[in-house]
Design an enzyme around this catalytic site. Structure first.
Site, PDB file in Angstrom:
ATOM      1  N   ASP A  93       0.863  -1.173   0.000  1.00  0.00           N
ATOM      2  CA  ASP A  93       0.000   0.000   0.000  1.00  0.00           C
ATOM      3  C   ASP A  93       0.906   1.230   0.000  1.00  0.00           C
ATOM      4  OD1 ASP A  93      -0.909   0.460   3.495  1.00  0.00           O
ATOM      5  OD2 ASP A  93       1.008   0.216   2.511  1.00  0.00           O
ATOM      6  N   ASP A 267      -8.257  -7.406   0.045  1.00  0.00           N
ATOM      7  CA  ASP A 267      -7.331  -7.709   1.135  1.00  0.00           C
ATOM      8  C   ASP A 267      -8.030  -7.387   2.448  1.00  0.00           C
ATOM      9  OD1 ASP A 267      -6.794  -4.593   0.955  1.00  0.00           O
ATOM     10  OD2 ASP A 267      -5.984  -5.305   2.853  1.00  0.00           O
ATOM     11  N   CYS A 305     -13.277 -29.382   6.360  1.00  0.00           N
ATOM     12  CA  CYS A 305     -12.081 -28.582   6.083  1.00  0.00           C
ATOM     13  C   CYS A 305     -10.837 -29.459   6.132  1.00  0.00           C
ATOM     14  CB  CYS A 305     -11.970 -27.455   7.113  1.00  0.00           C
ATOM     15  SG  CYS A 305     -10.547 -26.380   6.857  1.00  0.00           S
ATOM     16  N   CYS A 307      -7.652 -28.235   6.434  1.00  0.00           N
ATOM     17  CA  CYS A 307      -6.487 -27.514   6.982  1.00  0.00           C
ATOM     18  C   CYS A 307      -5.932 -28.287   8.173  1.00  0.00           C
ATOM     19  CB  CYS A 307      -6.890 -26.093   7.391  1.00  0.00           C
ATOM     20  SG  CYS A 307      -7.567 -25.973   9.044  1.00  0.00           S
ATOM     21  N   CYS A 310      -8.141 -28.471  11.338  1.00  0.00           N
ATOM     22  CA  CYS A 310      -9.345 -29.322  11.254  1.00  0.00           C
ATOM     23  C   CYS A 310      -9.006 -30.796  11.080  1.00  0.00           C
ATOM     24  CB  CYS A 310     -10.236 -28.853  10.105  1.00  0.00           C
ATOM     25  SG  CYS A 310     -10.945 -27.231  10.427  1.00  0.00           S
ATOM     26  N   HIS A 336      -6.292 -21.884   9.737  1.00  0.00           N
ATOM     27  CA  HIS A 336      -7.646 -22.301   9.343  1.00  0.00           C
ATOM     28  C   HIS A 336      -8.384 -21.170   8.607  1.00  0.00           C
ATOM     29  CE1 HIS A 336     -11.717 -23.836   9.307  1.00  0.00           C
ATOM     30  NE2 HIS A 336     -12.076 -22.641   9.750  1.00  0.00           N
TER      31      HIS A 336
HETATM   32  C1  6JX Z   1      -3.708  -1.812   0.519  1.00  0.00           C
HETATM   33  C2  6JX Z   1      -4.167  -0.577   0.352  1.00  0.00           C
HETATM   34  C3  6JX Z   1      -3.624   0.299  -0.724  1.00  0.00           C
HETATM   35  O1  6JX Z   1      -4.312   1.521  -0.687  1.00  0.00           O
HETATM   36  C4  6JX Z   1      -3.680   2.622  -0.187  1.00  0.00           C
HETATM   37  O2  6JX Z   1      -2.457   2.683  -0.131  1.00  0.00           O
HETATM   38  N1  6JX Z   1      -4.525   3.613   0.195  1.00  0.00           N
HETATM   39  C5  6JX Z   1      -5.768   3.295   0.690  1.00  0.00           C
HETATM   40  N2  6JX Z   1      -5.871   2.225   1.493  1.00  0.00           N
HETATM   41  C6  6JX Z   1      -7.111   1.913   2.002  1.00  0.00           C
HETATM   42  C7  6JX Z   1      -7.209   0.857   2.910  1.00  0.00           C
HETATM   43  C8  6JX Z   1      -8.457   0.547   3.428  1.00  0.00           C
HETATM   44  N3  6JX Z   1      -8.844  -0.378   4.357  1.00  0.00           N
HETATM   45  C9  6JX Z   1     -10.184  -0.197   4.520  1.00  0.00           C
HETATM   46  N4  6JX Z   1     -10.954  -0.912   5.402  1.00  0.00           N
HETATM   47  C10 6JX Z   1     -10.357  -1.832   6.316  1.00  0.00           C
HETATM   48  N5  6JX Z   1     -10.675   0.773   3.731  1.00  0.00           N
HETATM   49  C11 6JX Z   1      -9.613   1.272   3.041  1.00  0.00           C
HETATM   50  C12 6JX Z   1      -9.515   2.316   2.132  1.00  0.00           C
HETATM   51  C13 6JX Z   1      -8.257   2.645   1.625  1.00  0.00           C
HETATM   52  C14 6JX Z   1      -8.089   3.763   0.724  1.00  0.00           C
HETATM   53  O3  6JX Z   1      -9.049   4.467   0.355  1.00  0.00           O
HETATM   54  N6  6JX Z   1      -6.839   4.052   0.296  1.00  0.00           N
END
Ligand code: 6JX
Length: 373
Positions: A93, A267, A305, A307, A310, A336
């Site tokens: 991210d 994710d 399952c 795994c 289980c 699991h």
């Molecule tokens: C892996 C992420 C790559 O995205 C980014 O670097 N920026 C970004 N991450 C988010 C992560 C989120 N998790 C949730 N809920 C648990 N909502 C999310 C929304 C965003 C988002 O709008 N931007």
């Protein structure tokens, strides 16, 4: 010449589709669920165990790794794949989301975000350019543009200002990313729950041009109904020949609903984090292993399952080691849960490929009890 990054849609069923993302480090079967490996580890799992659950790709977090051990140190040691002994694709991210949710003393300007480390209080800065540099140092295969996740709820004016900032940062991310064959840069759509803003954001991202497109600003407390309302229209605004990635999702029924609406990648920390708290996801619903009713139960979590938890352990045992706070409790329940999530993804891929997604979804819902089982 290093192999390219490519995405091929192989089958569709309604708005849902199956596909394959090809990268120099291996293929990703979509729809795909990505386990979260925040600090260069999927907590309580060896990398070979993560692979054994069926994961083709995992997620690393820029915010955590830039603070500790730093991206420069990981680069000196051969990059994140070598460092964490995972030689398949990694998506990182951009750090924006976690800075806003974890860091202290944040200052957000047009340039980027400055903040204090939640680890040692040191001061840091994240800009689109620095985020691209960090993700290049880590060596991730799929890089995320630096964005601002618009908080929920936001009024239209606030959401617009946030989305427009993210789109300026998206262009700066694209320019800083440069030309890196075999590596992909994904843009992130914002616009909160406002359809016109979602459209403007999608159009801007297309104009800039990305290898994949994420839907940001969801799973931030809006609730499933509102999330699905946005997913009724947002995925189709994005190029259909590129992967669509819904971030931070989710519970099994969130995942099924998102795939039905055209999402290819997701994710979530849920399977790993809840494994550590004693929550087990099964095809029949959620088992909270800490509940006393399991303490004499010789049956596995789920006799269907395959795994290790289980196949080899009773609910009574899992209850015991969880109550005793034994490390194996986190290992077995995480394994699991990740196995169950990957089995769900395989079921979805098979159902779409065979044109029977509707039947799969109604069977999925029919089996599941509402509360804990
Ligand atoms: C892996 C992420 C790559 O995205 C980014 O670097 N920026 C970004 N991450 C988010 C992560 C989120 N998790 C949730 N809920 C648990 N909502 C999310 C929304 C965003 C988002 O709008 N931007």
């Amino acid at each position: 010449m290093t192999k390219k990054f490519n995405f091929d849609v192989t089958a569709t069923d309604g708005r849902a589709r199956t596909g394959v993302i090809s990268t120099p480090r291996g293929e990703i079967r979509t729809p795909a669920f990505m386990p979260v490996g925040t600090a260069a580890t999927v907590k309580a799992m060896l990398p070979e165990s993560v692979r054994a659950t069926g994961a083709d790709i995992l997620l690393g977090n820029t915010y955590h790794l830039m603070l500790r051990p730093t991206a420069e140190r990981i680069a000196r040691l051969g990059g994140l794949h070598r460092f964490m002994n995972w030689d398949r694709p990694i998506l990182t991210d951009s750090g924006g989301f976690q800075v806003m949710s974890l860091a202290g003393l944040r200052k957000l300007t047009e340039e980027g975000v400055t903040f204090k480390s939640h680890i040692d209080g040191s001061r840091h800065a994240l800009t689109p350019e620095r985020s691209m540099e960090i993700q290049a140092l880590l060596g991730s295969d799929i890089v995320m543009a630096f964005d601002e996740c618009t908080p929920f709820p936001s009024d239209e004016a606030t959401a617009r200002r946030s989305m427009e900032l993210s789109m300026r940062w998206a262009r700066r991310s694209r320019e800083a990313f440069g030309d890196r064959p075999g590596h992909a840069l994904f843009g992130i759509q914002q616009g909160s729950v406002y359809r016109d803003q979602r459209q403007e954001s999608a159009d801007k991202l297309r104009e800039i041009g990305f290898d994949g497109y994420a839907i940001g600003g969801l799973a931030v407390g809006e609730g499933q109904a509102t999330m699905f309302e946005v997913l009724e229209y947002a995925p189709a605004m994005l190029p259909e020949d590129r992967p669509r990635y819904l971030m931070g999702v989710g519970k099994p029924d969130d995942i099924v609903g998102a795939v039905e609406r055209g999402i290819d990648m997701m994710d979530c920390v849920l399977p790993s984090r809840s494994g550590r708290t004693g929550q087990a996801f099964t095809r029949f619903g959620v088992v909270n292993i800490r509940n006393a009713r399991h303490q004499d139960d010789p049956r596995p979590l789920d006799e269907h399952c395959t795994c290790p938890a289980c196949r080899n352990y009773s609910r009574a045992y899992l209850h015991h080691v969880n109550r005793a706070q034994e490390i194996i409790a986190s290992m077995l329940l995480t394994w699991h849960n990740l196995h169950y999530f990957q089995e769900l993804m395989q079921g979805l891929r098979d159902a779409i490929a065979e044109g029977r997604l509707a039947a799969f979804v109604s069977d999925f819902h029919a089996r599941r009890a509402e509360g804990d089982i």
